[in-house]
Structure formats: C-alpha cells, structure tokens
Design a protein around this motif. Structure first.
Motif, PDB file in Angstrom:
ATOM      1  N   ALA A 174      22.191  -7.012 -21.201  1.00 34.44           N
ATOM      2  CA  ALA A 174      21.749  -7.787 -22.354  1.00 34.44           C
ATOM      3  C   ALA A 174      20.537  -7.124 -22.996  1.00 34.44           C
ATOM      4  O   ALA A 174      19.718  -6.495 -22.320  1.00 34.44           O
ATOM      5  N   THR A 175      20.418  -7.267 -24.296  1.00 41.36           N
ATOM      6  CA  THR A 175      19.209  -6.838 -24.994  1.00 41.36           C
ATOM      7  C   THR A 175      18.197  -7.970 -24.941  1.00 41.36           C
ATOM      8  O   THR A 175      18.523  -9.131 -25.225  1.00 41.36           O
ATOM      9  N   VAL A 176      16.965  -7.654 -24.558  1.00 39.16           N
ATOM     10  CA  VAL A 176      15.897  -8.650 -24.503  1.00 39.16           C
ATOM     11  C   VAL A 176      14.889  -8.340 -25.603  1.00 39.16           C
ATOM     12  O   VAL A 176      14.321  -7.239 -25.640  1.00 39.16           O
ATOM     13  N   LEU A 177      14.681  -9.292 -26.494  1.00 38.36           N
ATOM     14  CA  LEU A 177      13.768  -9.139 -27.620  1.00 38.36           C
ATOM     15  C   LEU A 177      12.521  -9.960 -27.341  1.00 38.36           C
ATOM     16  O   LEU A 177      12.599 -11.183 -27.194  1.00 38.36           O
ATOM     17  N   VAL A 178      11.367  -9.290 -27.261  1.00 42.23           N
ATOM     18  CA  VAL A 178      10.143  -9.919 -26.796  1.00 42.23           C
ATOM     19  C   VAL A 178       9.059  -9.893 -27.878  1.00 42.23           C
ATOM     20  O   VAL A 178       8.674  -8.816 -28.357  1.00 42.23           O
ATOM     21  N   GLU A 179       8.577 -11.055 -28.260  1.00 47.57           N
ATOM     22  CA  GLU A 179       7.380 -11.100 -29.097  1.00 47.57           C
ATOM     23  C   GLU A 179       6.193 -10.971 -28.150  1.00 47.57           C
ATOM     24  O   GLU A 179       5.865 -11.893 -27.411  1.00 47.57           O
ATOM     25  N   ALA A 180       5.565  -9.791 -28.145  1.00 48.84           N
ATOM     26  CA  ALA A 180       4.565  -9.449 -27.132  1.00 48.84           C
ATOM     27  C   ALA A 180       3.138  -9.563 -27.635  1.00 48.84           C
ATOM     28  O   ALA A 180       2.212  -9.115 -26.974  1.00 48.84           O
ATOM     29  N   ASP A 181       2.963 -10.147 -28.802  1.00 52.01           N
ATOM     30  CA  ASP A 181       1.639 -10.212 -29.423  1.00 52.01           C
ATOM     31  C   ASP A 181       1.560 -11.468 -30.273  1.00 52.01           C
ATOM     32  O   ASP A 181       2.567 -11.930 -30.803  1.00 52.01           O
ATOM     33  N   GLY A 182       0.370 -12.009 -30.424  1.00 49.65           N
ATOM     34  CA  GLY A 182       0.163 -13.159 -31.299  1.00 49.65           C
ATOM     35  C   GLY A 182      -0.808 -12.808 -32.407  1.00 49.65           C
ATOM     36  O   GLY A 182      -1.730 -12.018 -32.206  1.00 49.65           O
ATOM     37  N   ALA A 183      -0.578 -13.371 -33.591  1.00 49.06           N
ATOM     38  CA  ALA A 183      -1.440 -13.029 -34.727  1.00 49.06           C
ATOM     39  C   ALA A 183      -1.793 -14.237 -35.595  1.00 49.06           C
ATOM     40  O   ALA A 183      -2.290 -14.068 -36.708  1.00 49.06           O
ATOM     41  N   GLY A 184      -1.515 -15.438 -35.087  1.00 50.24           N
ATOM     42  CA  GLY A 184      -1.904 -16.626 -35.828  1.00 50.24           C
ATOM     43  C   GLY A 184      -1.320 -16.702 -37.225  1.00 50.24           C
ATOM     44  O   GLY A 184      -1.941 -17.259 -38.138  1.00 50.24           O
ATOM     45  N   GLU A 185      -0.133 -16.131 -37.417  1.00 51.17           N
ATOM     46  CA  GLU A 185       0.567 -16.122 -38.711  1.00 51.17           C
ATOM     47  C   GLU A 185      -0.190 -15.344 -39.798  1.00 51.17           C
ATOM     48  O   GLU A 185       0.040 -15.567 -40.984  1.00 51.17           O
ATOM     49  N   LYS A 186      -1.075 -14.450 -39.396  1.00 52.39           N
ATOM     50  CA  LYS A 186      -1.777 -13.599 -40.364  1.00 52.39           C
ATOM     51  C   LYS A 186      -0.981 -12.318 -40.592  1.00 52.39           C
ATOM     52  O   LYS A 186      -0.048 -12.010 -39.865  1.00 52.39           O
ATOM     53  N   MET A 187      -1.387 -11.549 -41.607  1.00 52.10           N
ATOM     54  CA  MET A 187      -0.640 -10.351 -41.976  1.00 52.10           C
ATOM     55  C   MET A 187      -1.133  -9.079 -41.304  1.00 52.10           C
ATOM     56  O   MET A 187      -0.488  -8.033 -41.405  1.00 52.10           O
ATOM     57  N   LEU A 188      -2.285  -9.152 -40.622  1.00 60.37           N
ATOM     58  CA  LEU A 188      -2.844  -7.954 -39.988  1.00 60.37           C
ATOM     59  C   LEU A 188      -3.654  -8.343 -38.778  1.00 60.37           C
ATOM     60  O   LEU A 188      -4.320  -9.392 -38.777  1.00 60.37           O
ATOM     61  N   LYS A 189      -3.620  -7.511 -37.740  1.00 59.39           N
ATOM     62  CA  LYS A 189      -4.489  -7.724 -36.587  1.00 59.39           C
ATOM     63  C   LYS A 189      -4.701  -6.414 -35.853  1.00 59.39           C
ATOM     64  O   LYS A 189      -3.908  -5.471 -35.975  1.00 59.39           O
ATOM     65  N   THR A 190      -5.782  -6.366 -35.103  1.00 61.83           N
ATOM     66  CA  THR A 190      -5.988  -5.323 -34.102  1.00 61.83           C
ATOM     67  C   THR A 190      -6.183  -6.037 -32.775  1.00 61.83           C
ATOM     68  O   THR A 190      -6.811  -7.100 -32.723  1.00 61.83           O
ATOM     69  N   PRO A 191      -5.640  -5.506 -31.682  1.00 62.82           N
ATOM     70  CA  PRO A 191      -5.634  -6.244 -30.423  1.00 62.82           C
ATOM     71  C   PRO A 191      -6.980  -6.243 -29.702  1.00 62.82           C
ATOM     72  O   PRO A 191      -7.762  -5.304 -29.813  1.00 62.82           O
ATOM     73  N   ALA A 192      -7.207  -7.320 -28.966  1.00 59.20           N
ATOM     74  CA  ALA A 192      -8.342  -7.379 -28.048  1.00 59.20           C
ATOM     75  C   ALA A 192      -7.975  -6.600 -26.785  1.00 59.20           C
ATOM     76  O   ALA A 192      -6.856  -6.085 -26.658  1.00 59.20           O
ATOM     77  N   ALA A 193      -8.897  -6.541 -25.839  1.00 61.58           N
ATOM     78  CA  ALA A 193      -8.676  -5.722 -24.636  1.00 61.58           C
ATOM     79  C   ALA A 193      -7.487  -6.200 -23.809  1.00 61.58           C
ATOM     80  O   ALA A 193      -6.853  -5.404 -23.117  1.00 61.58           O
ATOM     81  N   HIS A 194      -7.146  -7.502 -23.885  1.00 64.75           N
ATOM     82  CA  HIS A 194      -6.062  -8.050 -23.066  1.00 64.75           C
ATOM     83  C   HIS A 194      -4.720  -8.068 -23.797  1.00 64.75           C
ATOM     84  O   HIS A 194      -3.735  -8.585 -23.253  1.00 64.75           O
ATOM     85  N   GLU A 195      -4.669  -7.519 -24.991  1.00 63.19           N
ATOM     86  CA  GLU A 195      -3.460  -7.570 -25.816  1.00 63.19           C
ATOM     87  C   GLU A 195      -2.952  -6.164 -26.145  1.00 63.19           C
ATOM     88  O   GLU A 195      -3.735  -5.229 -26.155  1.00 63.19           O
ATOM     89  N   PRO A 196      -1.656  -6.097 -26.491  1.00 64.12           N
ATOM     90  CA  PRO A 196      -0.582  -7.073 -26.312  1.00 64.12           C
ATOM     91  C   PRO A 196      -0.087  -7.108 -24.875  1.00 64.12           C
ATOM     92  O   PRO A 196      -0.501  -6.286 -24.055  1.00 64.12           O
ATOM     93  N   VAL A 197       0.804  -8.038 -24.588  1.00 65.39           N
ATOM     94  CA  VAL A 197       1.350  -8.176 -23.234  1.00 65.39           C
ATOM     95  C   VAL A 197       2.758  -7.579 -23.235  1.00 65.39           C
ATOM     96  O   VAL A 197       3.738  -8.247 -23.555  1.00 65.39           O
ATOM     97  N   VAL A 198       2.846  -6.294 -22.896  1.00 69.24           N
ATOM     98  CA  VAL A 198       4.093  -5.534 -22.999  1.00 69.24           C
ATOM     99  C   VAL A 198       4.721  -5.372 -21.614  1.00 69.24           C
ATOM    100  O   VAL A 198       4.096  -4.818 -20.705  1.00 69.24           O
TER     101      VAL A 198
END
Length: 254
Positions: A114-138
């Motif tokens: 099966a193909t597993v599609l993972v949303e591995a990051d959160g962005a609060g519905e904004k259009m741009l982000k840079t990750p903190a030290a604990h992100e993303p969760v891959v």
C-alpha cells in the motif's frame, strides 16, 4: 517532460511512503495523490504524524486505534474492503490526532503493498513556514519527502497573516517582521538544511503550489536559485489547483 498527473511525476510505485512537509498545500497534495491511487485501483492510506482537521479526512472513513496492532488490523481490513482509508490515533479537541511515525514504519512493508501518504508537518493553515528543531516528524520508512511551498505568498509581508510562526522565519531569513517575501526567500526555505527539508529522507521533491496564472512564470527563476544554493531537491514540480484536483503545470529535474 510530457505532462501527466502528480503520481507519475513523483515516480510513485504503489508501495511508497510519501512524507509531505512545508506549508500552503500539503493536504491538497495528499488528497490528489490519494485520488491518483484510487484511479489506478491501488491501495492507499492517508495519515499524519502531527494533527489533521476532520474535514480533511472526510472522504476516507477514518480508522482510530490506541494500539498499533488494533490499527493494523482495521487498516488492513479497510484496504481489502474499499481500497483506501485514513488512520489516526484518536480525536483531539479540534483535530484528529496522528499516529506515531514508528507505526508507519511497521506498517510500510512490501507485503502490505500500500502507498502511505503522511502529512508530516503542521503550519496552522498558513502559506509559509520554517520548521522548529523538533519538526517535521518524518517516518524512517519514507521513500519520498515532498516539500510544499505556495507561490501565492510572494509579495506578501512576513506576518502572522501569511506565515506560521513568522518570528522564526524572520530569524531564518535574517529579515525583520513585515518584510515583503520574495522568490529568493522561498528558494532559501527550500534549500537550507534547516529549511522545510529538515530531517527529510530519500528522494526530495519540491512542489510549488498556487502557480495559476502569472505565478507560473516564476518557475524557471526559482529553479535557478535552487541550483545556485545547491539544494537537496532532485525535482521541482509547478502545480495549480487545490483539493484532490491539483494539476501538474511544469516539471524540472535538478
């Protein structure tokens, strides 16, 4: 190259783990890939290692489980019955709670197919982000890390209205709050090792969303920046549309 759907330009085989990171269209990417899998009659699981709004999983009859063993049994049964499902650990106050990345690693074996599609990051519905030290969760089992940047943020100010945790992105880009976002800024977000591809695994593909109309002219310049910054990205995909109907407009191999 000849234009085709997002499944083909990502080079999916039908047994991949795609971790989607960044901001401004991650859910649309996952929904489009799920639709591609369904058109091919291939089994597909949609999940997250963070949190997801219930409305984003409404088409996938979610499976909820407090243990891996219970979840694996339910997901396997759902795939056999209808070919697709979403998988979550539970329901939070306003979002569905994702599964631990270790669960995905245990499930994503060749025998599952099966193909597993993972949303591995959160962005609060904004259009741009840079990750903190604990992100993303891959997950370790990830075969393709798909980074998302929305070109509609071009020309917008670095503020809470458009950017998730703008103070973090200001520090990342060495800019002050309110500065207008340019194409070079977005290329840096995609290229720096602590940008959206932080903790990425295997093949790195960048998906530029929101490229309808005049934004499509930015693609060539953006790719030139990626090459200049020696990005980890191996392919850049320009897309338009949202939800499960994203369209591939142009593709560059780096």
């Amino acid at each position: 190259m000849v234009m085709t759907d997002l499944w083909n330009v990502l080079g999916l085989t039908g047994a991949d783990v795609v971790a989607c990171v960044g901001a401004g269209g991650k859910t649309s990417v996952l929904l489009t890939l799920a639709a591609c899998a369904q058109r091919r009659s291939l089994p597909v699981v949609v999940t997250t290692t963070t949190k997801m709004y219930a409305s984003q999983a409404v088409d996938f009859t979610p499976v909820f489980s407090e243990s891996y063993e219970e979840g694996e049994e339910q997901v396997t049964a759902a795939l056999a019955e209808r070919g697709s499902c979403a998988w979550f650990r539970g329901v939070g106050r306003d979002k569905l709670i994702g599964v631990p990345p270790e669960w995905i690693d245990r499930f994503a074996t060749p025998r599952k197919g099966a193909t597993v599609l993972v949303e591995a990051d959160g962005a609060g519905e904004k259009m741009l982000k840079t990750p903190a030290a604990h992100e993303p969760v891959v997950p370790i089992s990830t075969t393709i890390t798909a980074g998302v940047i929305n070109l509609k943020v071009l020309g917008m100010p670095l503020t809470h209205q458009f950017v998730h945790r703008p103070e973090h992105t200001c520090a990342f880009l060495d800019k002050v709050a309110g500065t207008i976002i340019g194409l070079r800024d977005l290329a840096l977000v995609a290229s720096k090792r602590d940008g959206i591809f932080q903790y990425s695994r295997k093949k790195r593909v960048l998906i530029l969303t929101g490229a309808e109309g005049k934004k499509s002219a930015c693609g060539h310049e953006f790719v030139s920046y990626l090459k200049q910054y020696e990005s980890l990205v191996t392919r850049c995909i320009l897309t338009g549309g949202f939800g499960p109907m994203m369209e591939v407009l142009e593709v560059w191999d780096l």
